[in-house]
Design an enzyme around this catalytic site. Structure first.
Site: not given
Ligand code: NDP
Length: 294
Positions: A21, A66, A70, A107, A143-144, A146, A236, A257
């Protein structure tokens, strides 16, 4: 050069050294000639609340969050937008004029915008089946952390049917339970039945960490997946995962991604610095170079 009137924002993480970032926001600040700065802030979990409260004390515009902050930030901020409400997580904080902290989960925007952009891009291949609107069905693998943002984004995109396959079934069930206000009928698929579940799917999403550099690849035979389906991987690094390579080879449209990473940064930048930044090819090239350097 930054003047005494410069606008300041940053990213809090523990550790924070891996974050792309600062480089991304620094690139945009320079590109748009903005008097401001975006700084990395190494904040231990036990210091998150005082650190967030200090933003307004110092006259800062806000910050990104990050790992591992979160969910904790969700409990600290004063207000939530609908993306934070839907996901129970905050990755962007804006300091309002009265000093209150408004939390968002960008996100959701990042995933939705990457998908919209990918669908707009003409493809010479088959696989143009997914269009916004009713009646479409997505299968999410994973299912984490993100995954809630992806479910919320699919709702924004008008996708009506969602199936989730996760190695740990209970985690998929917990996610479906949390999102049931938006999607009353999320179908849970056993991890070992994920290949059969590809039949009739319009959108396949890899939201596991399988395929990430240094991790095992996602092993998935795509035989049952319609050729009209779109396949996207939120990983990504590498940009072309094995999943995307196999999907391209058989003729499905694919979306990588990197755009999610770039687009999720836009709402924060616009709120703090007053300019809507663009995700250009230059931004994508820079992100790839920075992520390779890490
Ligand atoms: P988490 O660690 O929270 O979740 C990891 C997921 O992968 C879980 O569903 C986990 O299943 C699954 N998984 C891990 N190992 C295996 C395995 N051996 N077999 C089957 N399933 C497995 O990660 P995140 O959700 O935060 O991120 C997932 C990926 O997405 C990461 O690679 C991350 O880099 C990428 N990402 C990209 C973003 C972008 O902007 N493009 C944004 C956020 C993340 P289980 O529950 O059973 O452990």
């Amino acid at each position: 050069m930054i003047s005494g009137r410069g606008k300041i924002a940053g990213v809090m993480g523990w550790p924070v050294g891996h974050s792309l970032s600062p480089a991304l926001h620094g690139y945009w600040l320079e590109r748009y000639g903005i008097d401001g700065a975006y700084i990395p802030m190494a904040v231990r979990p036990e210091n998150l609340e005082p650190a967030l409260r200090t933003l307004s004390v110092l006259g800062m515009r806000g910050c990104n969050l990050t790992l591992p902050h979160k969910e904790a930030a969700f409990a600290i901020v004063d207000r939530h937008d609908e993306t934070a409400q839907a996901t129970g997580a905050v990755n962007t904080v804006v300091v309002e004029t009265n000093g209150a902290l408004m939390g968002m989960n960008t996100d959701v925007f990042g995933f939705a915008e990457n998908l919209r952009e990918g669908l707009r891009t003409p493809s010479p291949r088959r696989g143009e089946g997914l269009h916004e609107g009713e009646g479409k069905h997505a299968l999410i693998l994973g299912a984490g952390g993100a995954a809630p943002a992806i479910v919320a984004a699919l709702r924004q995109l008008g996708i009506k049917g969602i199936s989730i396959a996760n190695r740990t079934r209970e985690r998929a069930e917990a996610l479906a339970d949390r999102m049931k206000g938006d999607f009353p009928e999320i179908k849970i698929v056993d991890w070992k039945e994920r290949e059969e579940a590809l039949s009739g799917i319009d959108l396949l999403i890899n939201a596991t960490s399988l395929g990430l550099q240094g991790q095992p690849a996602l092993e998935l035979r795509l035989d049952a997946l319609p050729l009209s389906a779109v396949v996207t991987d939120i990983i990504y690094a590498p940009l072309q995962t094995k999943l995307l390579k196999v999907a391209v080879a058989r003729g499905n449209k694919t979306i990588d991604g990197l755009g999610m990473l770039a687009h999720q940064a836009r709402p924060g930048f616009a709120a703090w610095f007053g300019v809507e930044p663009e995700v250009t090819d230059g931004v994508r090239r820079q992100l790839l170079a920075w992520s390779a350097d890490r």
